[in-house]
Design a protein around this motif. Structure first.
Motif, PDB file in Angstrom:
ATOM      1  N   THR A 126      -5.086  10.254 -80.392  1.00  0.00           N
ATOM      2  CA  THR A 126      -5.515   9.432 -79.263  1.00  0.00           C
ATOM      3  C   THR A 126      -4.984   8.014 -79.395  1.00  0.00           C
ATOM      4  OG1 THR A 126      -7.537  10.736 -79.008  1.00  0.00           O
ATOM      5  CG2 THR A 126      -7.517   8.548 -77.996  1.00  0.00           C
ATOM      6  N   MET A 129      -1.279   8.064 -78.585  1.00  0.00           N
ATOM      7  CA  MET A 129      -1.060   8.244 -77.148  1.00  0.00           C
ATOM      8  C   MET A 129      -1.400   6.960 -76.386  1.00  0.00           C
ATOM      9  SD  MET A 129       0.286  11.141 -76.834  1.00  0.00           S
ATOM     10  CE  MET A 129       0.347  11.127 -75.031  1.00  0.00           C
ATOM     11  N   ASN A 130      -2.373   6.204 -76.900  1.00  0.00           N
ATOM     12  CA  ASN A 130      -2.703   4.923 -76.274  1.00  0.00           C
ATOM     13  C   ASN A 130      -1.559   3.927 -76.405  1.00  0.00           C
ATOM     14  OD1 ASN A 130      -5.246   5.649 -75.385  1.00  0.00           O
ATOM     15  ND2 ASN A 130      -6.296   4.895 -77.201  1.00  0.00           N
ATOM     16  N   ASP A 133       0.890   4.505 -73.543  1.00  0.00           N
ATOM     17  CA  ASP A 133       0.253   4.599 -72.228  1.00  0.00           C
ATOM     18  C   ASP A 133       1.042   3.787 -71.208  1.00  0.00           C
ATOM     19  OD1 ASP A 133      -1.556   5.227 -70.273  1.00  0.00           O
ATOM     20  OD2 ASP A 133      -3.137   3.879 -70.979  1.00  0.00           O
ATOM     21  N   ASN A 134       0.983   4.215 -69.958  1.00  0.00           N
ATOM     22  CA  ASN A 134       1.582   3.458 -68.857  1.00  0.00           C
ATOM     23  C   ASN A 134       0.990   2.048 -68.837  1.00  0.00           C
ATOM     24  OD1 ASN A 134       1.388   2.417 -65.965  1.00  0.00           O
ATOM     25  ND2 ASN A 134       2.883   4.065 -65.746  1.00  0.00           N
ATOM     26  N   ASN A 137      -1.682   1.483 -66.214  1.00  0.00           N
ATOM     27  CA  ASN A 137      -2.900   2.225 -66.553  1.00  0.00           C
ATOM     28  C   ASN A 137      -3.624   1.578 -67.731  1.00  0.00           C
ATOM     29  OD1 ASN A 137      -4.614   4.729 -66.269  1.00  0.00           O
ATOM     30  ND2 ASN A 137      -3.948   4.988 -68.380  1.00  0.00           N
ATOM     31  N   ALA A 138      -2.849   1.075 -68.713  1.00  0.00           N
ATOM     32  CA  ALA A 138      -3.454   0.407 -69.869  1.00  0.00           C
ATOM     33  C   ALA A 138      -4.253  -0.810 -69.431  1.00  0.00           C
ATOM     34  CB  ALA A 138      -2.369  -0.002 -70.861  1.00  0.00           C
ATOM     35  N   SER A 141      -7.422   0.442 -67.364  1.00  0.00           N
ATOM     36  CA  SER A 141      -8.433   1.162 -68.152  1.00  0.00           C
ATOM     37  C   SER A 141      -8.850   0.388 -69.407  1.00  0.00           C
ATOM     38  CB  SER A 141      -7.898   2.538 -68.565  1.00  0.00           C
ATOM     39  OG  SER A 141      -6.751   2.409 -69.390  1.00  0.00           O
ATOM     40  N   ASN A 143      -7.150  -0.341 -72.056  1.00  0.00           N
ATOM     41  CA  ASN A 143      -6.640   0.276 -73.279  1.00  0.00           C
ATOM     42  C   ASN A 143      -5.903  -0.803 -74.071  1.00  0.00           C
ATOM     43  OD1 ASN A 143      -5.167   1.617 -75.251  1.00  0.00           O
ATOM     44  ND2 ASN A 143      -3.771   2.592 -73.791  1.00  0.00           N
ATOM     45  N   GLY A 146      -2.589  -0.058 -75.940  1.00  0.00           N
ATOM     46  CA  GLY A 146      -1.468  -0.018 -75.005  1.00  0.00           C
ATOM     47  C   GLY A 146      -1.091  -1.407 -74.508  1.00  0.00           C
TER      48      GLY A 146
END
Length: 409
Positions: A126, A129-130, A133-134, A137-138, A141, A143, A146
């Motif tokens: 996870t 993947m963070n 991240d786009n 989107n980061a 959200s 994140n 990211g």
């Protein structure tokens, strides 16, 4: 009216927060039925902090990196080592505390609908993947892994950009910082709403339902904050550590206690680092990073609840397993999100070390939600205040070494 506002603004922020806290408690005890309007102040305050924090981190980091000149030194390596060391020690403190004062739980329901990670591999996956991240989107959200990644990449890509382009990024960063200062000035009203909502909806008695467990959790966190952190600070700066420790707890821990979110407290920590005279190139990266990986409080929560489950079920835990639990809780805590209650979903991961079934582990998470009013507030206060403390310790320690070298030469 302007005179009244000026007098209010001239009072220190900490004193204004204490006033807001006191008013919130009084209102909750006298007019608990008027929940929505007053509680809305707390929701708006936390919402505003969470909304501005990702943008602040993105532009601050990008601005710091693109302006960084060769030869400028930061303390990121030392800070990251302190983050990881502090989280590991916190996990060890929790294990020792749980052995000295074993707790047995009355298991309840209350954690339905939440899915914990299946193992350390899933937590690390996870995190990775963070990283990819786009970027949009980061930001949306929150994140922070990211956000940090993209800010670092874009900052490095903009190092060769024109001074005009760099200045635009700096101006945006300064503008967002000003918005943050405006929001922070509203902290007394936000905290008044938060404490009112907690007491009016849950009642003061709900804070003491699971007394022994709360005492153990808070005791371990207090030991880390008042014993472990001062020792680490003293080793680095070689003078009385408590003025710095208490300032971090007072100015960062207090707001984090009520917002219950390391991410939402990032703007507060940035301001405190500036007041302490720290290097902006360093703290603009270390503070958001700390909100993600510096999770000593989370390591304590994971270890204490996992061992409480083991004691409840009569599972015998040997020293070797306890050591593994300390490391596991530290690694897992680094993957806990910087939002309220993030560490609780990692408790089943630690429980799996003792062969405790997931359905039982989720009941332990339910207990965690019950004590979360105090546990999560104290956990976040420890995590967030330590972000600033370790950043300051690394820089002050470096300055001390440089002064010693000058004297010696």
């Amino acid at each position: 009216m302007n005179t009244l506002v000026n007098k209010w603004n001239n009072i220190s922020l900490v004193k204004r927060i204490i006033i807001g806290l006191t008013v919130g408690i009084i209102l909750a005890l006298t007019i608990p039925d008027v929940v929505s309007p007053i509680a809305l102040l707390g929701s708006l305050f936390v919402g505003a902090l969470k909304a501005v924090a990702p943008i602040l981190v993105f532009f601050l980091v990008m601005s710091a990196i693109c302006q960084h000149k060769e030869g400028q030194k930061t303390n990121m390596k030392s800070i990251i080592m302190l983050y990881l060391l502090g989280t590991l020690i916190a996990g060890i403190v929790a294990v020792v505390g749980s052995f000295l004062f074993p707790i047995k739980l009355t298991l309840v329901a209350g954690a339905e609908g939440v899915t914990p990670p299946g193992g350390v591999g899933e937590v690390l996956k996870t995190l990775l993947m963070n990283v990819v991240d786009n970027p949009v989107n980061a930001l949306s959200s929150a994140n922070y892994i990211g956000i940090l990644t993209w800010a670092l990449i874009l900052g490095m890509a903009l190092k060769n950009a024109s001074d005009t382009t760099k200045q635009v990024i700096v101006n945006i960063s300064d503008a967002v910082s000003q918005v943050v200062r405006w929001i922070i000035n509203l902290a007394p009203f936000g905290i008044m709403g938060l404490v009112f909502d907690t007491i009016a909806t849950a009642g003061i008695e709900s804070l003491f339902s699971y007394g022994k467990l709360i005492v153990l959790l808070v005791g371990c966190m207090a030991f880390v904050a008042l014993v472990v952190n001062p020792i680490i600070t003293f080793i680095a700066i070689r003078k009385n550590p408590y003025p710095l420790v208490f300032r971090c707890l007072r100015e960062s821990g207090l707001t984090a206690f009520f917002t219950r979110s390391s991410a939402a407290n990032i703007p507060v920590n940035m301001g405190l680092c500036k007041d302490l005279g720290l290097n902006k190139d360093t703290y603009s990266v270390s503070i958001p990073l700390g909100a993600t990986i510096n999770m000593g409080g989370a390591a304590i929560t994971i270890s204490v609840l996992a061992l409480a489950a083991a004691h409840t079920l009569g599972v015998k835990v040997d020293i070797g397993t306890a050591i593994i639990l300390s490391v596991l809780s530290a690694v897992s805590a680094c993957g806990a999100s910087g939002v309220a209650g993030g560490s609780l979903l990692l408790v089943p991961l630690a429980c799996s070390l003792f062969g405790i079934p997931n359905d039982i582990a989720m009941q332990v998470v339910g207990v965690g939600f019950i004590v979360g009013v105090i546990q999560d507030s104290c956990e976040t206060a420890l995590n967030s205040s330590t972000d600033v403390l370790y950043t300051a310790v690394a820089e002050f320690g470096k300055r001390r070494k440089e002064e010693v070298k000058k004297i010696a030469s």
